[in-house]
Design an enzyme around this catalytic site. Structure first.
Site, PDB file in Angstrom:
ATOM      1  N   MET A  74       2.968  10.346 -23.557  1.00 45.82           N
ATOM      2  CA  MET A  74       3.031   8.975 -23.102  1.00 45.82           C
ATOM      3  C   MET A  74       1.735   8.277 -23.501  1.00 45.82           C
ATOM      4  O   MET A  74       0.667   8.612 -23.006  1.00 45.82           O
ATOM      5  CB  MET A  74       3.221   8.962 -21.580  1.00 45.82           C
ATOM      6  CG  MET A  74       2.838   7.658 -20.952  1.00 45.82           C
ATOM      7  SD  MET A  74       3.099   7.451 -19.174  1.00 45.82           S
ATOM      8  CE  MET A  74       2.934   9.014 -18.468  1.00 45.82           C
ATOM      9  N   PRO A  75       1.804   7.311 -24.394  1.00 48.66           N
ATOM     10  CA  PRO A  75       0.602   6.559 -24.762  1.00 48.66           C
ATOM     11  C   PRO A  75       0.130   5.681 -23.607  1.00 48.66           C
ATOM     12  O   PRO A  75       0.933   5.126 -22.857  1.00 48.66           O
ATOM     13  CB  PRO A  75       1.060   5.677 -25.928  1.00 48.66           C
ATOM     14  CG  PRO A  75       2.347   6.249 -26.382  1.00 48.66           C
ATOM     15  CD  PRO A  75       2.948   6.940 -25.215  1.00 48.66           C
ATOM     16  N   TYR A  76      -1.184   5.589 -23.497  1.00 49.55           N
ATOM     17  CA  TYR A  76      -1.809   4.731 -22.490  1.00 49.55           C
ATOM     18  C   TYR A  76      -2.852   3.891 -23.213  1.00 49.55           C
ATOM     19  O   TYR A  76      -3.753   4.441 -23.842  1.00 49.55           O
ATOM     20  CB  TYR A  76      -2.477   5.586 -21.409  1.00 49.55           C
ATOM     21  CG  TYR A  76      -3.295   4.793 -20.423  1.00 49.55           C
ATOM     22  CD1 TYR A  76      -2.720   4.256 -19.282  1.00 49.55           C
ATOM     23  CD2 TYR A  76      -4.649   4.577 -20.636  1.00 49.55           C
ATOM     24  CE1 TYR A  76      -3.466   3.530 -18.373  1.00 49.55           C
ATOM     25  CE2 TYR A  76      -5.410   3.847 -19.729  1.00 49.55           C
ATOM     26  CZ  TYR A  76      -4.814   3.332 -18.611  1.00 49.55           C
ATOM     27  OH  TYR A  76      -5.555   2.614 -17.721  1.00 49.55           O
ATOM     28  N   VAL A 115       2.372   2.858 -21.800  1.00 51.52           N
ATOM     29  CA  VAL A 115       1.732   2.125 -20.709  1.00 51.52           C
ATOM     30  C   VAL A 115       0.612   1.271 -21.289  1.00 51.52           C
ATOM     31  O   VAL A 115      -0.220   1.754 -22.058  1.00 51.52           O
ATOM     32  CB  VAL A 115       1.144   3.103 -19.665  1.00 51.52           C
ATOM     33  CG1 VAL A 115       0.380   2.357 -18.586  1.00 51.52           C
ATOM     34  CG2 VAL A 115       2.243   3.972 -19.065  1.00 51.52           C
TER      35      VAL A 115
END
Length: 67
Positions: free
Chosen positions: A1-3, A41
């Protein structure tokens, strides 16, 4: 999940501009890194110019001096 955390000075950035940033960064990660937009995100932090320094000076003071 990229943040992704975007930090900007708190100077009249509209809700629409923030929405465009979130959408644009999400799309860029999809295109470049093939990341799923549903798990990306993006957080935007607005920082007072008193709390942001460049070259040893607060941005607030630099702007008063025209730098």
């Amino acid at each position: 999940m990229p943040y992704v955390n975007i930090k900007i000075t708190d100077e009249n950035v509209t809700s629409q501009q923030k929405a465009e940033l979130i959408e644009g960064v999400t799309e860029l990660l999809r295109i470049v890194l093939n990341k799923n937009p549903e798990t990306t995100v993006v957080v935007i932090d607005e920082v007072s110019t008193d709390n942001w320094g460049i070259g040893g000076q607060q941005v607030t003071e630099r702007r008063k001096k025209g730098k």
